[in-house]
Design an enzyme around this catalytic site. Sequence first.
Site, PDB file in Angstrom:
ATOM      1  N   ASP A 425      10.431 -11.910 -11.731  1.00  7.97           N
ATOM      2  CA  ASP A 425       9.688 -13.035 -11.188  1.00  7.97           C
ATOM      3  C   ASP A 425      10.343 -13.409  -9.852  1.00  7.97           C
ATOM      4  OD1 ASP A 425       8.043 -15.342 -11.013  1.00  7.97           O
ATOM      5  OD2 ASP A 425       9.643 -16.551 -11.885  1.00  7.97           O
ATOM      6  N   ASP A 861      12.211 -17.019 -15.321  1.00  9.11           N
ATOM      7  CA  ASP A 861      12.784 -18.311 -15.707  1.00  9.11           C
ATOM      8  C   ASP A 861      11.768 -19.294 -16.269  1.00  9.11           C
ATOM      9  OD1 ASP A 861      12.687 -20.558 -12.931  1.00  9.11           O
ATOM     10  OD2 ASP A 861      11.466 -18.777 -13.211  1.00  9.11           O
ATOM     11  N   ASP A 865       6.593 -16.442 -17.717  1.00  4.32           N
ATOM     12  CA  ASP A 865       7.267 -15.138 -17.765  1.00  4.32           C
ATOM     13  C   ASP A 865       7.517 -14.649 -19.194  1.00  4.32           C
ATOM     14  OD1 ASP A 865       7.561 -15.067 -14.932  1.00  4.32           O
ATOM     15  OD2 ASP A 865       9.245 -16.446 -15.098  1.00  4.32           O
TER      16      ASP A 865
END
Length: 1190
Positions: A425, A861, A865
């Site tokens: 990410d 995080d 995700d």
Amino acid sequence: MAGGRRKKQHFGRIHSFSCGRASFNGEHSLIGGPGFSRIVFCNDPECFEAGQLKYGGNYVRTTKYTLATYFPKALFEQFRRVANIYFLICAILSFTALSPYTAFSTVFPLVVVVGVTMGKEAVEDWRRKRQDIEMNNRKVKFHRGDGVFDYTKWMDLKVGDVVKVEKDEFFPADLILLSSSYDDAICYVETTNLDGETNLKLKQALDVTAKLLDDSSFENFRAIIKCEDPNANLYSFVGNLLLGDQFPLTPQQLLLRDSKLRNTDYVYGVVIFTGHDTKVIQNSTAPPSKRSKIEKRMDKLVYLLFFALVVLSFIGSIFFGITTSEDLENGAMKRWYLRPDDTTIYYDPKRAPVAAIFHFLTALMLYGYLIPISLYVSIEIVKVLQSVFINRDLNMYYVEGDKPARARTSNLNEELGQVDTILSDKTGTLTCNSMEFIKCTIAGTAYGHGITEVERALARGKEAPLVQEVVEDVEEIDETKPSIKGYNFIDERITNGNWVKEPRADVIQKFLTLLAVCHTAIPEADDETGKISYEAESPDEAAFVIAARELGFEFYERTQTSISMNELDPMSGRKVARIYKLMNIIEFSSSRKRMSVIVRNEEGKLLLLSKGADSVMFERLAQDGREFEVQTRLHINEYADAGLRTLVLAYRELSEEEYSEFNEEFSRAKNLVSADREEMIEEVAEMIEKDLILLGATAVEDKLQNGVPECIDKLAQAGIKLWVLTGDKMETAINIGFACSLLRQGMKQIIINSETSAIRALEKAGDKSAVDVAAKANVIQQISEGKALLSVASEDSEALALIIDGKSLIYALEDDVKDMFLELAIGCASVICCRSSPKQKALVTRLVKVKTGSTTLAIGDGANDVGMLQEADIGVGISGVEGMQAVMSSDIAIAQFRFLERLLLVHGHWCYRRISSMICYFFYKNIAFGFTLFFFEAYASFSGQTAYNDWYMSFYNVFFTSLPVIAQGVFDQDIAARFCLKFPLLYQEGVQNMLFSWTRILGWAFNGVLSSTLIFFFCARAMEHQAFRKGGEVVGMEIFGTLMYTCLIWVVNCQMALSINYFTLIQHIVIWGGIALWYIFLLVYGAMDPDISTTAYQVFIEACAPALSFWLVTLFVTVATLLPYFSYAAIQMRFFPMYHQMIQWMKNDGHSEDPEYCQMVRQRSLRSTTVGYTARFSRSKLELPLPEQI
């Protein structure tokens, strides 16, 4: 306090809600039907009707076992393993005459191994049980009756109970909000435990229950709620409240278990879902079971040994059957001393085939020591201890956040050393997710001299002197000013009130007013300092409010209907207090990409203040509101190039008639309770959000985390590929790619997007099917063109970057296109997927994992995700600012992206090497042991006679050889941590699986067969005809077995000593202690009663120890057996060294600090990388012009 005066407003409501009755339609018509049958008797859970419904209690159990199910379930888990089933069958057969050894010696090792594993399960489950006990015994106030509220345990709550939850407490069950300490019955809820979002959610009770002001109000309160049945959808709820009349219930009244009450003194609510019916428990699915590739290959090895065991047993039974059938020939007995004419069925020459079948079963038990019974439990112990080292590594401890690394599962330790592709990410993972207001453009003039990480990286890469000087100047200014979180704006033209001197001060005033008013932030004043801080729905929004405050427009109070602020008056030059009456808030959504507020200023003017993405704001500008459009667009592009996130700000004045008409339509849309409610609100908002006047645009920086470029560079040198999957727009993602050196100047970019003029024309025409067809054809064409570029670039050794947007990714992931897309992506040096949805992130991860077969690691995080983390072979969660959802779904949690370097290159390499070596050695020692039994069987006519005492065999894997291999798995290091980081190519040993390849495994298996052959035949030849005692007696079976077993213990332990690279005191103790333990065991066991010690009775004291030949043969056999391996290792190290051996040489020869020698070895480490700043700088040097060309 109950019965006291209600709390005055401090924050008030920040969204506009309906004050009248909501209308019924859509899903509410389903109530009472299938899936909508729940009935709750509010404040009367003990009534007869409620008792008939038999809803579950609020007790929650997350344990795997109960007291009643522990033994059956835990045993079932253990005997799902093929090896344990085999040993169980052997243990059962050991009670029959077929067994070659006693039942107890067979059962004992199985009980120990299974018992240890079950004990580990029990300890882990007890920890879960303690968490359950703590949660179920939390206290909450509930209505006992007569208007009195008392504390009760969470687990004692029932459906229909009225509870009072106070500030900063968790909700004990799913509740319907009845009233709160605020006048309009609103409350603020934090849902971090549910979705990972730290921003506060606003809830509001129905007007009909808002009058329940205090505890005594509930004395006579009765109502009925009819609603949907328990389900896992966190964001929907359908129900009716019957209180004289019917009132619709929506998610706006639903308070979910494990959410926390914030900024509200107390709320009253009625329990509607308890225990396992609550939405959070309904969502708590077990994480996917992940197994490492080594563990899967280990299973194949166990099957291979099973096959070898069956083959040996079959061969032995054939020879046994032939030999037994020949014991009687024409009435004559060949081996008369065995009395074949008077024997049992197991040795009957007349029924040799039956005897051979029985022998086959006996042999299956006899050669069972080929299968390492303690392998699984040893590996589990080792992995747990490895995880402890990861958790306690101070180099992965984040001091600022007080967050250590945390291995949440130990199953995947060795997989960390085999990662081929990282899917990351961006926001909060590569960047800090801590936005800073750094630049802006107002009235066509750019303000702000701050330098972004992207600009710094570009300046370093291009070595541009002018930019470098600017960077240095700004850094000097940075050091002199105090740091303010969220604000990094430097421009003396508008700071310190200087904006009033600017030519367009009127526009600047409107711009800063819009920043201070158009938001949903909540101000909080520090009781001691009086300083205002803000709680906002996103870091961007907090940055805007802070920037407005620092530039003279301080927002300090929000009430139910107003926003108060101190702003700089350009006429007087002093701060004046102004109040803006808050009329409506039109919320931000991902589809709208903007938010607006309608306020009335002190002059009575109605103002629409709006901010949003440039893609939606410019098209909503009025013809006379585009004065600064050209310059603003230019500045926005410059900001995007610098890696900044931009928002366009615009406003307009509203007439009373226009607002009145809008407000009526907007209220009607807000009051709808149906599936198309949001769509209706958007349609109404479209009516008012038009003909705007452009003010300017903001630019905030989401900074790269410390060490990200260096970490990516090191991972690239290690041969690990990095894909970035982000929801950001393409320009921002590309520039972050430049900042962290995933991209570099001159690198060809293959950009796949669906923003073509033809597709836009089709979208305007509204032909969705034609749009899909055209978009897919466009994506396929762009992929084909990219593959053609790829083939040209591979010939020229050029690096390519692939950038694809979310719309194109939809078609690229379809079954008939995804193979083409993956082929292109794998050929590119960098891959960036923009505007990716959470589902797309997971699908891309699955595509890479399944199609390439390589090990994937996903790192993120946020709650968006989670799918990606669970889909990847290894999920790494960043314990950052977006809550704990990603961490709770991860396999390993770290606080910063840069720690990934040490996690993979150091711990990953060590764990992979340790586990690989450990398994190979386990199979080696068991093959060496098993084949000595086979050779002895051949000497004993395959009669099923064991070479060793029963307890020798039982303790071989449990005591004498197990501890050294565990110590190796925990402590061994081929290379120190600093060398792992200094020579990153070392990591490729794991990626290419060089240490656990079939060649290496079969090599260790061959070493085991060779060792057993040398041990058996040397011992046999040395002792077969040799007088062993002073009286001239030759050795008996018990002495021969003890001698051979002694040689075996010495050989396998010394083999471990030769294999270890890094000796510690513990390893010395367990290796030499294992040998010493064998002699102590011989003494103690041999001194026991002959009924217990059987063939081992006094064998060491009376026979072996006094005989010099026993010691000489042990020494000779040990040296002779280890010599082949030692010779092979010496030749391989000298002439065909592996990469880690080259580094060992360098260290042992004292060249580890010699720069020239290190550079020579590193040259072999630094592969030709295409990403990272090493690649960028090396490429820049190649492209620098010659001196005469400058």
